[in-house]
Design a protein around this motif. Structure first.
Motif, PDB file in Angstrom:
ATOM      1  N   TYR B  55       0.727  -1.322  -0.068  1.00 35.74           N
ATOM      2  CA  TYR B  55      -0.185   0.119  -0.103  1.00 35.74           C
ATOM      3  C   TYR B  55       0.862   1.121  -0.173  1.00 35.74           C
ATOM      4  N   PHE B  56       0.176   2.435  -0.376  1.00 30.05           N
ATOM      5  CA  PHE B  56       0.969   3.756   0.135  1.00 30.05           C
ATOM      6  C   PHE B  56      -0.271   4.729   0.404  1.00 30.05           C
ATOM      7  N   TRP B  57       0.346   5.691   1.224  1.00 27.40           N
ATOM      8  CA  TRP B  57      -0.575   6.640   1.751  1.00 27.40           C
ATOM      9  C   TRP B  57      -0.773   7.570   0.742  1.00 27.40           C
ATOM     10  N   ALA B  58      -1.822   8.248   0.551  1.00 28.06           N
ATOM     11  CA  ALA B  58      -2.241   9.179  -0.180  1.00 28.06           C
ATOM     12  C   ALA B  58      -3.317  10.409   0.633  1.00 28.06           C
ATOM     13  N   VAL B  59      -2.857  11.585   0.318  1.00 26.29           N
ATOM     14  CA  VAL B  59      -3.946  12.593   1.041  1.00 26.29           C
ATOM     15  C   VAL B  59      -5.071  12.885  -0.185  1.00 26.29           C
ATOM     16  N   ILE B  60      -6.228  12.748   0.337  1.00 30.50           N
ATOM     17  CA  ILE B  60      -7.394  13.179  -0.525  1.00 30.50           C
ATOM     18  C   ILE B  60      -8.068  14.496  -0.164  1.00 30.50           C
ATOM     19  N   GLU B  61      -7.704  14.779   0.863  1.00 33.03           N
ATOM     20  CA  GLU B  61      -8.463  16.278   1.104  1.00 33.03           C
ATOM     21  C   GLU B  61      -7.622  17.165   2.377  1.00 33.03           C
ATOM     22  N   MET B 114      -3.663   3.223  -0.430  1.00 27.94           N
ATOM     23  CA  MET B 114      -3.950   2.758  -1.794  1.00 27.94           C
ATOM     24  C   MET B 114      -3.101   1.650  -1.947  1.00 27.94           C
ATOM     25  N   ASP B 115      -3.658   0.509  -2.888  1.00 30.81           N
ATOM     26  CA  ASP B 115      -2.955  -0.560  -3.440  1.00 30.81           C
ATOM     27  C   ASP B 115      -1.872  -0.001  -4.622  1.00 30.81           C
ATOM     28  N   GLN B 116      -0.587  -0.534  -4.317  1.00 29.85           N
ATOM     29  CA  GLN B 116       0.393  -0.004  -5.433  1.00 29.85           C
ATOM     30  C   GLN B 116       0.002  -0.254  -6.630  1.00 29.85           C
ATOM     31  N   GLU B 117      -0.582  -1.576  -7.010  1.00 25.66           N
ATOM     32  CA  GLU B 117      -0.939  -2.225  -8.070  1.00 25.66           C
ATOM     33  C   GLU B 117      -2.153  -1.658  -8.822  1.00 25.66           C
ATOM     34  N   SER B 118      -3.409  -1.943  -8.027  1.00 21.94           N
ATOM     35  CA  SER B 118      -4.555  -1.638  -8.611  1.00 21.94           C
ATOM     36  C   SER B 118      -4.809  -0.185  -8.406  1.00 21.94           C
ATOM     37  N   ARG B 119      -4.113   0.411  -7.673  1.00 17.84           N
ATOM     38  CA  ARG B 119      -4.225   1.954  -7.141  1.00 17.84           C
ATOM     39  C   ARG B 119      -5.676   2.104  -6.771  1.00 17.84           C
ATOM     40  N   LYS B 120      -6.214   1.295  -5.995  1.00 15.77           N
ATOM     41  CA  LYS B 120      -7.674   1.379  -5.546  1.00 15.77           C
ATOM     42  C   LYS B 120      -7.400   1.662  -3.990  1.00 15.77           C
ATOM     43  N   ILE B 121      -8.500   2.104  -3.360  1.00 18.01           N
ATOM     44  CA  ILE B 121      -8.372   2.555  -1.742  1.00 18.01           C
ATOM     45  C   ILE B 121      -8.667   1.077  -1.305  1.00 18.01           C
ATOM     46  N   GLU B 122      -7.906   0.932  -0.139  1.00 18.17           N
ATOM     47  CA  GLU B 122      -8.154  -0.388   0.763  1.00 18.17           C
ATOM     48  C   GLU B 122      -8.743   0.088   2.105  1.00 18.17           C
ATOM     49  N   ARG B 123      -9.277  -1.193   2.728  1.00 14.38           N
ATOM     50  CA  ARG B 123      -9.702  -0.752   3.816  1.00 14.38           C
ATOM     51  C   ARG B 123      -8.535  -0.684   4.940  1.00 14.38           C
ATOM     52  N   VAL B 124      -8.546   0.372   6.015  1.00 15.18           N
ATOM     53  CA  VAL B 124      -7.552   0.679   6.958  1.00 15.18           C
ATOM     54  C   VAL B 124      -7.231  -0.698   7.819  1.00 15.18           C
ATOM     55  N   ALA B 125      -6.125  -1.272   7.975  1.00 21.16           N
ATOM     56  CA  ALA B 125      -5.807  -2.400   8.694  1.00 21.16           C
ATOM     57  C   ALA B 125      -5.198  -1.676  10.005  1.00 21.16           C
ATOM     58  N   ASP B 126      -5.799  -2.315  11.131  1.00 20.39           N
ATOM     59  CA  ASP B 126      -5.534  -1.727  12.350  1.00 20.39           C
ATOM     60  C   ASP B 126      -4.036  -1.915  12.672  1.00 20.39           C
ATOM     61  N   ASP B 127      -3.525  -2.917  12.254  1.00 18.06           N
ATOM     62  CA  ASP B 127      -1.900  -2.972  12.146  1.00 18.06           C
ATOM     63  C   ASP B 127      -1.048  -1.972  11.698  1.00 18.06           C
ATOM     64  N   ILE B 128      -1.611  -1.406  10.931  1.00 18.13           N
ATOM     65  CA  ILE B 128      -1.058  -0.156  10.205  1.00 18.13           C
ATOM     66  C   ILE B 128      -1.068   0.981  11.091  1.00 18.13           C
ATOM     67  N   VAL B 129      -2.375   1.109  11.524  1.00 17.88           N
ATOM     68  CA  VAL B 129      -2.491   2.559  12.312  1.00 17.88           C
ATOM     69  C   VAL B 129      -2.490   2.288  13.972  1.00 17.88           C
ATOM     70  N   ALA B 130      -2.365   1.349  14.612  1.00 18.14           N
ATOM     71  CA  ALA B 130      -2.317   1.045  15.895  1.00 18.14           C
ATOM     72  C   ALA B 130      -1.103   2.012  16.643  1.00 18.14           C
ATOM     73  N   PRO B 131       0.160   2.055  15.978  1.00 20.39           N
ATOM     74  CA  PRO B 131       0.983   2.736  16.750  1.00 20.39           C
ATOM     75  C   PRO B 131       0.763   4.272  16.742  1.00 20.39           C
ATOM     76  N   TYR B 132      -0.085   4.727  16.240  1.00 17.73           N
ATOM     77  CA  TYR B 132      -0.442   5.952  16.229  1.00 17.73           C
ATOM     78  C   TYR B 132      -1.415   6.588  17.355  1.00 17.73           C
ATOM     79  N   ALA B 133      -1.956   5.585  17.823  1.00 15.23           N
ATOM     80  CA  ALA B 133      -2.775   5.630  19.091  1.00 15.23           C
ATOM     81  C   ALA B 133      -4.251   6.466  18.776  1.00 15.23           C
ATOM     82  N   SER B 134      -4.618   6.749  17.478  1.00 18.79           N
ATOM     83  CA  SER B 134      -5.738   7.499  17.131  1.00 18.79           C
ATOM     84  C   SER B 134      -6.818   6.738  17.494  1.00 18.79           C
ATOM     85  N   ASP B 135      -8.251   7.428  17.426  1.00 18.91           N
ATOM     86  CA  ASP B 135      -9.540   6.862  17.955  1.00 18.91           C
ATOM     87  C   ASP B 135      -9.840   6.429  16.819  1.00 18.91           C
ATOM     88  N   LYS B 136     -10.579   5.022  16.893  1.00 13.73           N
ATOM     89  CA  LYS B 136     -11.278   4.298  15.941  1.00 13.73           C
ATOM     90  C   LYS B 136     -12.604   4.875  16.067  1.00 13.73           C
TER      91      LYS B 136
END
Lengths: 240, 240
Positions: B55-61, B114-136
């Motif tokens: 995946y890669f991060w993209a800002v949309i707004e 976003m997925d690097q190949e399909s360039r489609k938006i993917e579901r946010v995996a908890d594993d990726i964002v957990a360290p930031y300690a932001s609210d779900k």
């Protein structure tokens, strides 16, 4: 030989190109920034020069030797030194080194002091340059010889309108922009497979808002010759 | 509410515009860089996300509230915090403060993976964002409403070819470029006398090398509405 000034730097995302290499325009911008910081540290900031003399510094020539371009997020050390000066020209070197001290990029630059009103080149006042402890020399270091505008008859050309975002605080097109305009004329596939090895840039006339830039490009073997606005800016790049 | 990360910053020459103010495009680029540094510090660098998820991060707004723009050589403090996320969107704030702690600029941003190949938006995996300690959270924060492309019929327009120097490492036009293109359509005299107060930017489709950008501009009072490539990027700026 001049007081040295150095700073560590990490190449940010937005100064990295499509292929993760540090943009040449960013390399020149950061070099300029660091020489500005040295000037502040020696009590000769741009503000001081402006207030005491109504002058501003302008780079009129760069020569870059590139062993390897820094890449995204690489930690590098940039060092600069004002080496020597004569009546009208000041010479300054920059080195970009990797974490192990290997030389990545070497830049030689030639500077002049310009009057803010007349926008003419002024004589170098000892008072301005004394703190840098660079050598006063009598000779003029021979500038690089570029192909003249006439040679570019029939070369491929692109017209770039000068936009607000191209300007810097000096009210003219920022020096680093010309390199992007020149290189943006080169094929994507060539850029993907080649890296600059030696670059020479000469700025002869400033360009103001409202003007257009006409860029011309001529390839001779692995050397690209660029001429912007009939010799206003001349660029030569040897690729590898 | 998420772990905070901050960094001091001095506005360099090349990130300052004609009027010594920090360029909005630089402001966004530096914000992005600092959030990238936080990710590295939390063991969730772009490289990690790419290697573990492709995946890669993209800002949309973006939404910016500007009290005063930082100026050349000003020392500022930039702070960022991933505030919350839902199934598809992650929300992150930035503040730019002066030396005395006064708020200069506040940025709210919305991110997707976003997925690097399909360039489609993917579901946010908890594993990726957990360290930031932001609210779900379950709700979707309501995005800004922009004028649709149809409203721009007959508006003034400029065509910008996408060039090599406009691209970033993700292989598409760098987000910060759109703002320059949009604003470069506005009169110089207006820029000289006005500063942005509120900015909303929405990125709907990425633009690749070889495409052209067609920018359209419509003024309604002191608000400029910008539409690039039929809703690909929408920008709205309230000036003061």
């Amino acid at each position: 030989m001049g007081i040295r000034y150095q700073q560590d730097y990490i190449v940010p995302f937005y100064e990295s190109d499509r292929f993760k290499k540090m943009r040449i325009s960013s390399l020149l911008a950061v070099a300029l920034q660091i020489s500005g910081e040295q000037s502040v540290s020696l009590g000769r900031s741009d503000v001081w020069v402006s207030e005491h003399y109504h002058y501003f510094w302008a780079v009129i020539e760069y020569e870059l030797d590139i062993t390897r371009l820094p890449v995204f997020s690489e930690k590098i050390t940039i060092e600069t030194q004002a080496t020597s000066y004569n009546n009208f020209f000041c010479y300054r070197n920059f080195t970009f080194k990797d974490e192990n001290g290997n030389l990545l990029v070497e830049i030689k630059s030639t500077w002049v002091l310009m009057d803010q009103e007349s926008r003419k080149i002024e004589r170098v006042a000892d008072d301005i340059v004394a703190p840098y402890a660079s050598d006063k020399i009598s000779k003029i270091i021979r500038p690089h010889k570029f192909l003249k505008a006439e040679v570019f008859e029939g070369a491929s050309q692109v017209r770039y309108p000068v936009r607000f975002s191209d300007l810097d605080m000096n009210g003219h097109v920022n020096n680093a922009k010309y390199f992007d305009w020149a290189c943006d004329m080169i094929d994507f596939d060539f850029r993907a497979t080649h890296e600059p090895k030696h670059i020479a840039i000469k700025y002869n006339h400033e360009v103001l808002f409202g003007d257009d830039i006409v860029g011309k490009l001529l390839f001779k073997g692995l050397v690209s010759h660029h001429n912007l606005n009939h010799d206003s800016t001349q660029i030569e790049i040897e690729w590898k």
